[in-house]
Scaffold this motif. Structure first.
Motif, mmCIF file in Angstrom:
data_model
loop_
_atom_site.group_PDB
_atom_site.id
_atom_site.type_symbol
_atom_site.label_atom_id
_atom_site.label_comp_id
_atom_site.label_asym_id
_atom_site.label_seq_id
_atom_site.Cartn_x
_atom_site.Cartn_y
_atom_site.Cartn_z
ATOM 1 N N UNK A 1 0.803 -1.220 0.000
ATOM 2 C CA UNK A 1 0.000 0.000 0.000
ATOM 3 C C UNK A 1 0.837 1.273 0.000
ATOM 4 N N UNK A 2 1.991 1.234 0.651
ATOM 5 C CA UNK A 2 2.771 2.463 0.829
ATOM 6 C C UNK A 2 4.016 2.564 -0.036
ATOM 7 N N UNK A 3 4.410 1.435 -0.664
ATOM 8 C CA UNK A 3 5.680 1.471 -1.380
ATOM 9 C C UNK A 3 5.637 0.791 -2.748
ATOM 10 N N UNK A 4 4.430 0.484 -3.234
ATOM 11 C CA UNK A 4 4.263 0.030 -4.613
ATOM 12 C C UNK A 4 3.133 0.850 -5.229
ATOM 13 N N UNK A 5 2.868 0.607 -6.497
ATOM 14 C CA UNK A 5 1.801 1.339 -7.191
ATOM 15 C C UNK A 5 0.484 0.575 -7.165
ATOM 16 N N UNK A 6 0.414 -0.438 -6.334
ATOM 17 C CA UNK A 6 -0.795 -1.244 -6.207
ATOM 18 C C UNK A 6 -2.046 -0.417 -5.893
ATOM 19 N N UNK A 7 -2.005 0.551 -4.933
ATOM 20 C CA UNK A 7 -3.227 1.312 -4.646
ATOM 21 C C UNK A 7 -3.750 2.081 -5.855
ATOM 22 N N UNK A 8 -2.848 2.602 -6.665
ATOM 23 C CA UNK A 8 -3.257 3.345 -7.871
ATOM 24 C C UNK A 8 -3.888 2.394 -8.886
ATOM 25 N N UNK A 9 -3.275 1.244 -9.082
ATOM 26 C CA UNK A 9 -3.764 0.273 -10.062
ATOM 27 C C UNK A 9 -5.131 -0.276 -9.677
ATOM 28 N N UNK A 10 -5.365 -0.498 -8.381
ATOM 29 C CA UNK A 10 -6.608 -1.146 -7.937
ATOM 30 C C UNK A 10 -7.782 -0.175 -7.817
ATOM 31 N N UNK A 11 -7.546 1.117 -7.944
ATOM 32 C CA UNK A 11 -8.542 2.138 -7.574
ATOM 33 C C UNK A 11 -9.883 1.960 -8.285
ATOM 34 N N UNK A 12 -9.880 1.427 -9.498
ATOM 35 C CA UNK A 12 -11.118 1.297 -10.254
ATOM 36 C C UNK A 12 -11.499 -0.166 -10.503
ATOM 37 N N UNK A 13 -10.871 -1.077 -9.771
ATOM 38 C CA UNK A 13 -11.151 -2.495 -9.938
ATOM 39 C C UNK A 13 -12.090 -3.003 -8.849
ATOM 40 N N UNK A 14 -12.738 -4.119 -9.127
ATOM 41 C CA UNK A 14 -13.619 -4.725 -8.134
ATOM 42 C C UNK A 14 -12.785 -5.311 -6.998
ATOM 43 N N UNK A 15 -13.422 -5.541 -5.870
ATOM 44 C CA UNK A 15 -12.735 -6.126 -4.722
ATOM 45 C C UNK A 15 -12.194 -7.512 -5.054
ATOM 46 N N UNK A 16 -12.953 -8.278 -5.840
ATOM 47 C CA UNK A 16 -12.511 -9.622 -6.209
ATOM 48 C C UNK A 16 -11.249 -9.572 -7.068
ATOM 49 N N UNK A 17 -11.245 -8.660 -8.041
ATOM 50 C CA UNK A 17 -10.080 -8.526 -8.912
ATOM 51 C C UNK A 17 -8.883 -8.019 -8.122
ATOM 52 N N UNK A 18 -9.113 -7.080 -7.222
ATOM 53 C CA UNK A 18 -8.039 -6.533 -6.392
ATOM 54 C C UNK A 18 -7.400 -7.623 -5.539
ATOM 55 N N UNK A 19 -8.226 -8.451 -4.923
ATOM 56 C CA UNK A 19 -7.714 -9.531 -4.067
ATOM 57 C C UNK A 19 -6.886 -10.516 -4.880
ATOM 58 N N UNK A 20 -7.332 -10.815 -6.093
ATOM 59 C CA UNK A 20 -6.608 -11.763 -6.934
ATOM 60 C C UNK A 20 -5.234 -11.213 -7.323
ATOM 61 N N UNK A 21 -5.191 -9.929 -7.666
ATOM 62 C CA UNK A 21 -3.917 -9.310 -8.032
ATOM 63 C C UNK A 21 -2.978 -9.295 -6.832
ATOM 64 N N UNK A 22 -3.502 -8.940 -5.676
ATOM 65 C CA UNK A 22 -2.689 -8.892 -4.458
ATOM 66 C C UNK A 22 -2.066 -10.256 -4.175
ATOM 67 N N UNK A 23 -2.862 -11.301 -4.230
ATOM 68 C CA UNK A 23 -2.360 -12.643 -3.940
ATOM 69 C C UNK A 23 -1.305 -13.067 -4.952
ATOM 70 N N UNK A 24 -1.499 -12.716 -6.216
ATOM 71 C CA UNK A 24 -0.525 -13.072 -7.239
ATOM 72 C C UNK A 24 0.805 -12.348 -7.020
ATOM 73 N N UNK A 25 0.735 -11.078 -6.627
ATOM 74 C CA UNK A 25 1.961 -10.318 -6.372
ATOM 75 C C UNK A 25 2.729 -10.923 -5.201
ATOM 76 N N UNK A 26 2.028 -11.226 -4.123
ATOM 77 C CA UNK A 26 2.672 -11.808 -2.942
ATOM 78 C C UNK A 26 3.296 -13.159 -3.284
ATOM 79 N N UNK A 27 2.633 -13.919 -4.143
ATOM 80 C CA UNK A 27 3.138 -15.236 -4.531
ATOM 81 C C UNK A 27 4.269 -15.155 -5.549
ATOM 82 N N UNK A 28 4.536 -13.955 -6.068
ATOM 83 C CA UNK A 28 5.600 -13.803 -7.044
ATOM 84 C C UNK A 28 5.218 -14.203 -8.451
#
Length: 300
Positions: free
Chosen positions: A66-93
């Motif tokens: 949230x504070x050191x990547x561009x994830x908050x900007x990218x997710x701003x217009x996405x659904x919660x489901x899509x946001x969660x999927x992207x977050x999990x993929x990033x964490x998993x590498x």
């Protein structure tokens, strides 16, 4: 083991540049040995090595995202489901979510470059003893520093994937050319402030977007037979509002076949996860709509 912590609004690659210096590593070696990542994945805009960065800095992954990547900007217009999927993929590498971040680096024809504010550089050095890159200065279409209200300087360092052997510079060491805003100062500042608000957590629900974009179509006579084409009157007005030069310089391309809203004549039982637009496009559309609605009120 010592590893520097990120400064406010510092993207992770900037942190790695400083860490390599503090620890006496070459950047490729730091990425390989400490962050367990292929140096070819080094990027200002794409999130990578989040779990290892969390381990080294002792900062939770969620806070880093949230504070050191561009994830908050990218997710701003996405659904919660899509946001969660992207977050999990990033964490998993996983490389899957990178398609959602690539627009931040520009395009093959029009690449974006790292930018900085010389006043921020001076303040960072006074406060921390060294300068660093800021996320808010790297957002698409942001040409001024909102804190100092002055034009940003652009460099020759790519904002996307970079060669780690040549990306070990901090903004205090980079020559910079003043970015020409291409728009009036008030609009340039509004875009920068709204962009920063997205980076700081502002979000739009898909339902809200559908309602707002239907308003936009209604202002131009509702749903015409085919509101998908590049010569749609709403898009023609948007081009007039921002100007072709600004839209081209920020890679705002409206491809034939895209649409900004589900048609009322074609209702669907479920809402889409996302529209076929980047966060930057959504942002410019919403600012344009706000101005249209304000001007409509003024004429009533």
């Amino acid at each position: 083991m010592y590893f520097p912590r990120p400064y406010p609004d510092e993207p992770t690659l900037s942190l790695f540049i400083r860490a390599a210096r503090h620890l006496g590593y070459a950047m490729p070696r730091l990425l390989l040995e400490m962050l367990h990542t292929d140096p070819r994945r080094a990027s200002f805009t794409l999130p990578f090595s989040i779990t290892d960065t969390s381990r080294l800095t002792k900062i939770p992954c969620n806070e880093l995202m949230l504070r050191h990547t561009f994830f908050p900007y990218v997710r701003a217009f996405l659904s919660s489901e899509k946001t969660a999927a992207i977050y999990e993929d990033v964490i998993a590498g996983s490389s899957v979510p990178y398609t959602h971040f690539t627009f931040l680096a520009g395009s093959k024809r029009n690449r974006f470059y790292a930018r900085f504010c010389h006043e921020c550089v001076a303040e960072d050095i006074r406060r921390f003893g060294e300068a660093y890159w800021h996320r808010k200065h790297a957002l698409p279409g942001v040409f001024i520093c909102t804190e100092h209200d002055i034009p940003l300087l652009t460099t020759d360092m790519l904002a996307g994937t970079v060669d780690p052997r040549n990306c070990d510079h901090l903004p205090s060491e980079m020559p910079g050319n003043v970015v020409k805003p291409l728009l009036n100062h008030d609009l340039v500042r509004e875009i920068a402030l709204e962009s920063q608000a997205l980076l700081e957590g502002r979000r739009f629900s898909v339902e809200t977007l559908i309602t707002r974009y239907q308003q936009l179509l209604d202002l131009f006579g509702g749903d015409p037979p085919s509101p998908r084409t590049v010569d749609h009157p709403a898009y023609t007005a948007l081009r007039s509002f921002y100007g072709d030069t600004y839209l081209a310089d920020t890679n705002f391309v409206w491809l034939r076949g895209q649409t900004i809203v589900r048609h009322r004549t074609r209702p669907t039982p479920t809402l889409p996860n996302a529209f076929g637009f980047t966060a930057h496009k959504h942002l410019l559309l919403n600012i344009f709509l706000d101005h249209l609605l304000a001007s409509t009120k003024d004429t009533v």
